[in-house]
Design a protein around this motif. Structure first.
Motif, mmCIF file in Angstrom:
data_model
loop_
_atom_site.group_PDB
_atom_site.id
_atom_site.type_symbol
_atom_site.label_atom_id
_atom_site.label_comp_id
_atom_site.label_asym_id
_atom_site.label_seq_id
_atom_site.Cartn_x
_atom_site.Cartn_y
_atom_site.Cartn_z
ATOM 1 N N LEU A 50 -26.685 -22.692 33.322
ATOM 2 C CA LEU A 50 -27.025 -24.101 33.193
ATOM 3 C C LEU A 50 -28.497 -24.360 32.905
ATOM 4 N N LYS A 51 -29.277 -23.289 32.804
ATOM 5 C CA LYS A 51 -30.697 -23.418 32.495
ATOM 6 C C LYS A 51 -31.369 -24.370 33.496
ATOM 7 N N SER A 52 -32.211 -25.244 33.008
ATOM 8 C CA SER A 52 -32.971 -26.114 33.911
ATOM 9 C C SER A 52 -32.102 -27.143 34.611
ATOM 10 N N TYR A 53 -30.898 -27.401 34.083
ATOM 11 C CA TYR A 53 -30.057 -28.423 34.695
ATOM 12 C C TYR A 53 -29.481 -27.997 36.039
ATOM 13 N N ALA A 54 -29.542 -26.717 36.358
ATOM 14 C CA ALA A 54 -29.066 -26.290 37.670
ATOM 15 C C ALA A 54 -29.863 -26.972 38.780
ATOM 16 N N SER A 55 -31.106 -27.325 38.483
ATOM 17 C CA SER A 55 -31.966 -27.932 39.503
ATOM 18 C C SER A 55 -31.620 -29.392 39.784
ATOM 19 N N VAL A 56 -30.850 -30.033 38.916
ATOM 20 C CA VAL A 56 -30.504 -31.444 39.142
ATOM 21 C C VAL A 56 -29.173 -31.594 39.874
ATOM 22 N N VAL A 57 -28.535 -30.475 40.184
ATOM 23 C CA VAL A 57 -27.241 -30.510 40.863
ATOM 24 C C VAL A 57 -27.426 -30.663 42.369
ATOM 25 N N ILE B 61 -13.249 -22.822 47.359
ATOM 26 C CA ILE B 61 -12.894 -22.097 46.137
ATOM 27 C C ILE B 61 -13.889 -22.362 45.003
ATOM 28 N N PHE B 62 -14.622 -23.462 45.107
ATOM 29 C CA PHE B 62 -15.557 -23.810 44.044
ATOM 30 C C PHE B 62 -16.862 -23.022 44.146
ATOM 31 N N LYS B 63 -17.197 -22.532 45.317
ATOM 32 C CA LYS B 63 -18.481 -21.859 45.527
ATOM 33 C C LYS B 63 -18.692 -20.645 44.619
ATOM 34 N N PRO B 64 -17.731 -19.708 44.516
ATOM 35 C CA PRO B 64 -17.956 -18.574 43.603
ATOM 36 C C PRO B 64 -18.025 -18.999 42.144
ATOM 37 N N ILE B 65 -17.317 -20.070 41.779
ATOM 38 C CA ILE B 65 -17.391 -20.591 40.410
ATOM 39 C C ILE B 65 -18.797 -21.089 40.122
ATOM 40 N N TRP B 66 -19.378 -21.768 41.099
ATOM 41 C CA TRP B 66 -20.739 -22.267 40.951
ATOM 42 C C TRP B 66 -21.724 -21.118 40.797
ATOM 43 N N GLN B 67 -21.545 -20.056 41.537
ATOM 44 C CA GLN B 67 -22.452 -18.922 41.446
ATOM 45 C C GLN B 67 -22.396 -18.260 40.069
ATOM 46 N N LEU B 68 -21.223 -18.294 39.447
ATOM 47 C CA LEU B 68 -21.081 -17.741 38.102
ATOM 48 C C LEU B 68 -21.683 -18.669 37.051
ATOM 49 N N THR B 69 -21.540 -19.957 37.283
ATOM 50 C CA THR B 69 -21.969 -20.954 36.299
ATOM 51 C C THR B 69 -23.457 -21.249 36.366
ATOM 52 N N LYS B 70 -24.023 -21.242 37.551
ATOM 53 C CA LYS B 70 -25.404 -21.671 37.768
ATOM 54 C C LYS B 70 -26.406 -21.022 36.816
ATOM 55 N N PRO B 71 -26.353 -19.702 36.595
ATOM 56 C CA PRO B 71 -27.342 -19.090 35.693
ATOM 57 C C PRO B 71 -27.224 -19.583 34.249
#
Length: 261
Positions: free
Chosen positions: A230-237, A218-228
């Motif tokens: 998060l700017k550069s911090y998406a790369s540290v996840v 259930i978290f996967k679609p939430i991540w897809q919405l949030t990722k854009p």
């Protein structure tokens, strides 16, 4: 294969999350090697930023984390690749935010009620890389019940708490989101965006890595919405399992209790 050198600091307990006030971060000097600038040139730029802040933003506070804090100025210069105009702009916004948010007024008492939910805390030990650890139990976060302002205060209080526990020579913290038991009632895109925005704008380059542990489907679609957002911090996840967390980030003695079972 990464070579890990034993670090005695990781076995030392950190200050309690529930001390009366946020402890002041120890003074740190930044070397020329870390800034990639000659120390004299770096200092000249620090003074230039300091003068511009004094001239153009006199209403900003002075002192620790104020417009004349040279350590803070140097940190933002490094973040902005030593661009004076960009550093002045970002520092102005960051210091003004700290003043308006009341960061220096945050204390045990001011976050006590929301902290008692157990939704987030600073771990008692460093990870194997010598980083303070901020743990979030996502299953205990209920945006429909908890006051969003109190959530934000707790968030900033804990960030300050973790940064105050940085060992000498360390600059980043580790964030762990325990997603076991996460459900739709725990979903809060607004708060997650707030968290990463705070790091991006006001605590740049302080968040070294974020672990999403045992993320459910259930978290996967939430991540897809949030990722854009998060700017550069998406790369540290990094998405990982509890087993990976145990083996790669902690020793048996320093592993958070909630990940032992």
């Amino acid at each position: 294969m990464e070579l890990r050198i034993w670090n005695p600091l990781r076995h030392l307990p950190l200050p309690s999350v529930y001390s009366n006030q946020i402890p002041s971060s120890r003074t740190r000097s930044f070397s020329a090697r870390s800034s990639h600038f000659d120390p004299n040139q770096s200092h000249k730029l620090v003074l230039e930023v300091k003068e511009k802040l004094e001239k153009d933003h006199q209403s900003l506070p002075v002192g620790k984390n104020g417009r004349d804090d040279e350590d803070l100025i140097l940190w933002f210069l490094r973040d902005r690749k030593f661009s004076v105009p960009e550093s002045v702009d970002k520092l102005h916004k960051a210091i003004k935010w700290r003043q308006e948010f009341g960061v220096s007024d945050l204390s045990q008492d001011s976050v006590k009620s929301i902290a008692e939910t157990g939704k987030a805390y600073v771990h008692d030990f460093l990870d194997v890389n010598g980083r303070p650890v901020l743990v979030v139990d996502a299953s205990k976060h209920f945006p429909g019940v908890h006051d969003p302002v109190e959530n934000e205060k707790l968030c900033v209080f804990l960030i300050e708490k973790a940064l105050s526990a940085l060992p000498e020579g360390r600059e980043e913290i580790l964030g762990i989101f325990d997603l076991r038991g996460f459900g739709t009632e725990n979903t809060d895109l607004k708060f997650l965006t707030f968290l990463f925005d705070v790091f991006y704008f006001y605590y740049p380059k302080r968040l070294g890595q974020v672990l999403f542990v045992e993320a459910p489907f259930i978290f996967k679609p939430i991540w897809q919405l949030t990722k854009p957002l998060l700017k550069s911090y998406a790369s540290v996840v990094r998405f990982c399992s509890v087993e990976t967390l145990r083996k790669e980030y902690f020793t048996e003695a320093t592993l958070p209790a909630k990940f032992r079972d």
